[in-house]
Design an enzyme around this catalytic site. Sequence first.
Site, PDB file in Angstrom:
ATOM      1  N   LYS A 173      16.811   6.965 -56.065  1.00  0.00           N
ATOM      2  CA  LYS A 173      17.339   8.259 -55.594  1.00  0.00           C
ATOM      3  C   LYS A 173      17.847   9.174 -56.691  1.00  0.00           C
ATOM      4  O   LYS A 173      18.577  10.128 -56.433  1.00  0.00           O
ATOM      5  CB  LYS A 173      18.461   8.049 -54.534  1.00  0.00           C
ATOM      6  N   THR A 175      10.549  10.278 -57.896  1.00  0.00           N
ATOM      7  CA  THR A 175       9.342  10.957 -57.419  1.00  0.00           C
ATOM      8  C   THR A 175       9.024  12.155 -58.317  1.00  0.00           C
ATOM      9  O   THR A 175       7.879  12.376 -58.724  1.00  0.00           O
ATOM     10  CB  THR A 175       9.570  11.448 -55.970  1.00  0.00           C
ATOM     11  N   HIS A 200      12.445   0.406 -61.156  1.00  0.00           N
ATOM     12  CA  HIS A 200      13.888   0.541 -60.937  1.00  0.00           C
ATOM     13  C   HIS A 200      14.627  -0.584 -61.659  1.00  0.00           C
ATOM     14  O   HIS A 200      15.843  -0.698 -61.546  1.00  0.00           O
ATOM     15  CB  HIS A 200      14.222   0.433 -59.450  1.00  0.00           C
ATOM     16  N   ARG A 245      13.906  15.275 -49.394  1.00  0.00           N
ATOM     17  CA  ARG A 245      14.942  15.640 -48.413  1.00  0.00           C
ATOM     18  C   ARG A 245      15.385  17.050 -48.736  1.00  0.00           C
ATOM     19  O   ARG A 245      14.850  18.007 -48.209  1.00  0.00           O
ATOM     20  CB  ARG A 245      16.096  14.615 -48.473  1.00  0.00           C
TER      21      ARG A 245
HETATM   22  P1  A3P Z   1      17.973  14.274 -51.990  1.00  0.00           P
HETATM   23  O1  A3P Z   1      18.073  13.148 -51.012  1.00  0.00           O
HETATM   24  O2  A3P Z   1      19.307  14.609 -52.611  1.00  0.00           O
HETATM   25  O3  A3P Z   1      17.297  15.470 -51.456  1.00  0.00           O
HETATM   26  P2  A3P Z   1      13.778   9.250 -55.635  1.00  0.00           P
HETATM   27  O4  A3P Z   1      12.499   9.967 -55.893  1.00  0.00           O
HETATM   28  O5  A3P Z   1      14.365   8.575 -56.835  1.00  0.00           O
HETATM   29  O6  A3P Z   1      13.676   8.374 -54.437  1.00  0.00           O
HETATM   30  O7  A3P Z   1      14.865  10.372 -55.312  1.00  0.00           O
HETATM   31  C1  A3P Z   1      14.766  11.136 -54.140  1.00  0.00           C
HETATM   32  C2  A3P Z   1      15.620  12.359 -54.355  1.00  0.00           C
HETATM   33  O8  A3P Z   1      14.921  13.273 -55.207  1.00  0.00           O
HETATM   34  C3  A3P Z   1      15.833  13.093 -53.051  1.00  0.00           C
HETATM   35  O9  A3P Z   1      17.080  13.764 -53.217  1.00  0.00           O
HETATM   36  C4  A3P Z   1      14.655  14.049 -53.042  1.00  0.00           C
HETATM   37  O10 A3P Z   1      14.800  15.132 -52.162  1.00  0.00           O
HETATM   38  C5  A3P Z   1      14.642  14.470 -54.500  1.00  0.00           C
HETATM   39  N1  A3P Z   1      13.348  15.006 -54.940  1.00  0.00           N
HETATM   40  C6  A3P Z   1      12.111  14.585 -54.608  1.00  0.00           C
HETATM   41  N2  A3P Z   1      11.170  15.339 -55.205  1.00  0.00           N
HETATM   42  C7  A3P Z   1      11.833  16.246 -55.951  1.00  0.00           C
HETATM   43  C8  A3P Z   1      11.415  17.329 -56.781  1.00  0.00           C
HETATM   44  N3  A3P Z   1      10.127  17.599 -56.960  1.00  0.00           N
HETATM   45  N4  A3P Z   1      12.362  18.072 -57.386  1.00  0.00           N
HETATM   46  C9  A3P Z   1      13.673  17.808 -57.206  1.00  0.00           C
HETATM   47  N5  A3P Z   1      14.128  16.812 -56.415  1.00  0.00           N
HETATM   48  C10 A3P Z   1      13.233  16.043 -55.792  1.00  0.00           C
END
Ligand code: A3P
Length: 335
Positions: A79, A83, A142, A300
């Site tokens: 998180k 991504t 991770h 999200r």
């Molecule tokens: P939020 O839940 O705060 O919106 P991971 O990819 O490590 O699982 O993290 C997911 C978090 O990164 C989520 O945060 C998601 O919305 C955000 N996220 C995904 N793609 C993104 C992007 N292209 N730019 C910025 N944040 C992104």
Amino acid sequence: METSKYFPSVETLDEGYQKTFKNCDELLPTLPQTKGWWFGQLFQYHGFWISGFCIRGSMLNHDHFKPRSTDIVVATSPKCGTTWLRALVFSIINRASFDFSDHPLRKANPQDLVPFFEKIIHKDGSTSFVDGIPSPRLLSTHLPYSLFPTRMTDDTSACRFVYIYRDPKDVFVSKWHFASKLRPKELPPLSLEETFDLFCKGVSHYGPFWDHVLGYWKASVESPKKVLFLKYEDVKKEPLGCVRKVAEFLGVPFTPEEENKEIVEQIVKLCSFESMSNQDVNKLDKRYQQRPVSNSDFFRKGEVGDWVNHLSPQMAEKLDQITEEKLQDTGFNFH
Ligand code: A3P
């Protein structure tokens, strides 16, 4: 532990792999255990709470993986922007191969383009699948830095890690939303307060969060050519500068010609939250047994500071205090 879906039966594997599987099966019951936030057990392994499947992935890595000097590992605590970083690094290193209007990121989720290391290392029950990926291999993990073997972390090996971290308050909120979505409907909902306490105690996937970040931070200080340490909030604020920094770190800086063609701008645009979350492939809300997560779950809000909408001032203060204590005397701070 689950075996059948992902690889052939253990008896058909080479002796070395069988030994790793056996060691893992013997080890897991001896480790402290707790329930994961969504499904499965977490085991405390070398100080981190990790699923049995990913511990076995780490052991396979330790015993059998053959790193290459060209390997690039996108590393994160869940998180923190996995991504996004997967998409950015993929588009940076492959920028000469694809047209931005018809880019693989418009047809596939970044996790399908940058495979999850501790998962795919099980594929076929051996490292043969990862061994078959052409160079430069781009992998995502991770796993904490301390769980990588020295043949990947010492200065003589040239494989590189790009790490991203984020304000723990936003990490917690993002993780809680994600876990709530994934949690089987037959289980009671995850209370924000209880989950918050677990996060504070370090009990979350790949937690304690602070130890994860500190491991990579230390490595980035000791070996700046091996580990690049990025902050989600900085990438949000200065995406162009961060993309250039990643390209330089990976030894593929943008040429004046590429700058003239605004390639950096195109990468930033393609990988932005707005663009990525609006690709049809990332709107998919399809779960299936082998991967109970759907592409849309990774998008999200993508904002900095959304924690204010979920955490009480007391909770925020508590997390800030824990962060301060954890980082005391380390030389690192989150600002
Ligand atoms: P939020 O839940 O705060 O919106 P991971 O990819 O490590 O699982 O993290 C997911 C978090 O990164 C989520 O945060 C998601 O919305 C955000 N996220 C995904 N793609 C993104 C992007 N292209 N730019 C910025 N944040 C992104």
